[in-house]
Design a protein around this motif. Sequence first.
Motif, short mmCIF file in Angstrom:
data_model
loop_
_atom_site.label_atom_id
_atom_site.label_comp_id
_atom_site.label_asym_id
_atom_site.label_seq_id
_atom_site.Cartn_x
_atom_site.Cartn_y
_atom_site.Cartn_z
N PHE A 219 0.86 -1.18 0.00
CA PHE A 219 0.00 0.00 0.00
C PHE A 219 0.90 1.23 0.00
O PHE A 219 1.56 1.53 0.99
CB PHE A 219 -0.91 0.01 1.23
N ASN A 220 0.95 1.92 -1.15
CA ASN A 220 1.80 3.09 -1.27
C ASN A 220 1.63 3.68 -2.66
O ASN A 220 0.99 3.08 -3.52
CB ASN A 220 3.28 2.71 -1.05
N THR A 221 2.22 4.84 -2.89
CA THR A 221 2.29 5.37 -4.24
C THR A 221 3.37 4.60 -4.99
O THR A 221 4.32 4.09 -4.37
CB THR A 221 2.66 6.87 -4.24
N PRO A 222 3.27 4.50 -6.30
CA PRO A 222 4.30 3.76 -7.05
C PRO A 222 5.70 4.27 -6.81
O PRO A 222 6.64 3.48 -6.60
CB PRO A 222 3.86 3.95 -8.50
N LEU A 223 5.89 5.59 -6.82
CA LEU A 223 7.24 6.15 -6.66
C LEU A 223 7.82 5.83 -5.28
O LEU A 223 8.96 5.37 -5.18
CB LEU A 223 7.21 7.67 -6.86
N GLU A 224 7.05 6.05 -4.23
CA GLU A 224 7.56 5.80 -2.89
C GLU A 224 7.78 4.31 -2.65
O GLU A 224 8.73 3.91 -1.96
CB GLU A 224 6.61 6.38 -1.84
N ALA A 225 6.92 3.48 -3.23
CA ALA A 225 7.09 2.03 -3.09
C ALA A 225 8.39 1.58 -3.73
O ALA A 225 9.13 0.76 -3.17
CB ALA A 225 5.90 1.30 -3.71
N VAL A 226 8.67 2.12 -4.91
CA VAL A 226 9.91 1.75 -5.62
C VAL A 226 11.13 2.24 -4.87
O VAL A 226 12.11 1.50 -4.69
CB VAL A 226 9.88 2.32 -7.06
N LYS A 227 11.10 3.48 -4.39
CA LYS A 227 12.23 4.01 -3.63
C LYS A 227 12.54 3.14 -2.42
O LYS A 227 13.70 2.82 -2.13
CB LYS A 227 11.92 5.44 -3.16
N GLN A 228 11.50 2.77 -1.69
CA GLN A 228 11.69 1.96 -0.48
C GLN A 228 12.21 0.58 -0.82
O GLN A 228 13.09 0.04 -0.14
CB GLN A 228 10.37 1.84 0.29
N PHE A 229 11.71 -0.01 -1.89
CA PHE A 229 12.12 -1.36 -2.28
C PHE A 229 13.58 -1.37 -2.72
O PHE A 229 14.32 -2.33 -2.46
CB PHE A 229 11.22 -1.90 -3.39
N ILE A 230 14.00 -0.33 -3.39
CA ILE A 230 15.40 -0.23 -3.81
C ILE A 230 16.31 -0.29 -2.60
O ILE A 230 17.34 -0.99 -2.60
CB ILE A 230 15.65 1.08 -4.60
N GLU A 231 15.93 0.43 -1.55
CA GLU A 231 16.74 0.45 -0.33
C GLU A 231 16.69 -0.89 0.39
O GLU A 231 17.70 -1.41 0.85
CB GLU A 231 16.24 1.56 0.60
N ASP A 232 15.50 -1.47 0.47
CA ASP A 232 15.33 -2.73 1.23
C ASP A 232 16.09 -3.89 0.59
O ASP A 232 16.64 -4.74 1.29
CB ASP A 232 13.84 -3.08 1.33
N LYS A 233 16.10 -3.95 -0.73
CA LYS A 233 16.67 -5.11 -1.44
C LYS A 233 17.98 -4.81 -2.16
O LYS A 233 18.54 -5.69 -2.80
CB LYS A 233 15.65 -5.64 -2.46
N ASP A 234 18.47 -3.58 -2.04
CA ASP A 234 19.72 -3.19 -2.71
C ASP A 234 19.63 -3.51 -4.20
O ASP A 234 20.45 -4.25 -4.77
CB ASP A 234 20.91 -3.91 -2.08
#
Length: 283
Positions: free
Chosen positions: A94-109
């Motif tokens: 549950f998030n906006t596409p941009l914020e979801a992608v930003k967070q996932f980049i950090e979480d999974k490198d």
Amino acid sequence: MKKKLLLPTDFSKNAWNALKYASELYKNEEVDFYLLHAFTVDNYRIESMAVPEPGEKNYEEAKGKAEKNFKKLFQQIELLEVPANHSYFSKVVFNTPLEAVKQFIEDKDIDMVVISNKGVSDDAKSIMGSNSVNFMEKIRNCPVFMIPGNVAFKEPNEIVFPTSFKTHFKRRELNYLYEISKITNAPIRIFHVAKEEKLSKDQQEKRELLKECFDGLNFTFHTEDHDDIQEALHHFLKSRDSEMIAFINKKHGFFENIFSKSMVKKLGFNTNIPVLTLHDLRN
């Protein structure tokens, strides 16, 4: 080392095409593909303090719909000739596409984000969807590779790399361009629009640095005198039928200018060119 690619998806045909393109591009590489879908719920705003909780009807319905779509998507993937060295994972948030992608980049490198040029909710007449432009402009710590929805994978005839020779180049920033050129055998065309009579000492040094960064690849330098950088670039791409382009994006709003409706109409530019967005990692 195993590569990690993130593919945001809205389950559209364009998103499916981006997935197929990435799979074929890296068919000989060991890759984990992370498929990410971000959803919102009617009458809720992401930035609001009042957000739906897991278990609430609207939340569970939206999440359940996405999970069903992922089930269908993985059935499609099974029908592909998936290389044994590729693995696929899905995530619904549950998030906006941009914020979801930003967070996932950090979480999974994540190493690279692969996107389509527009999604199911974008205007059919638009060249670039709003999410696509946001990803290319605002994701600053990871390359973003945009695949037009009507482009099937093929080894590109060349990759155009526009530069002012003023950007501070580093090998790590150009690594993804180097890799794609290497695995597709595509030569790199380094394109400079000259507004000055000759390069400054600093520009000459940057030009020499590029030679070092692209050592081992097939590359050539091209210069054009023109007052309008975007127009010169479009003419260069069109005249050569270039099949891929790569940028180091340093300016906010750059892509809105490059893919503006007036520029597209004026020059007859189309979206048949995959775009690799690199970043000055100091920004």
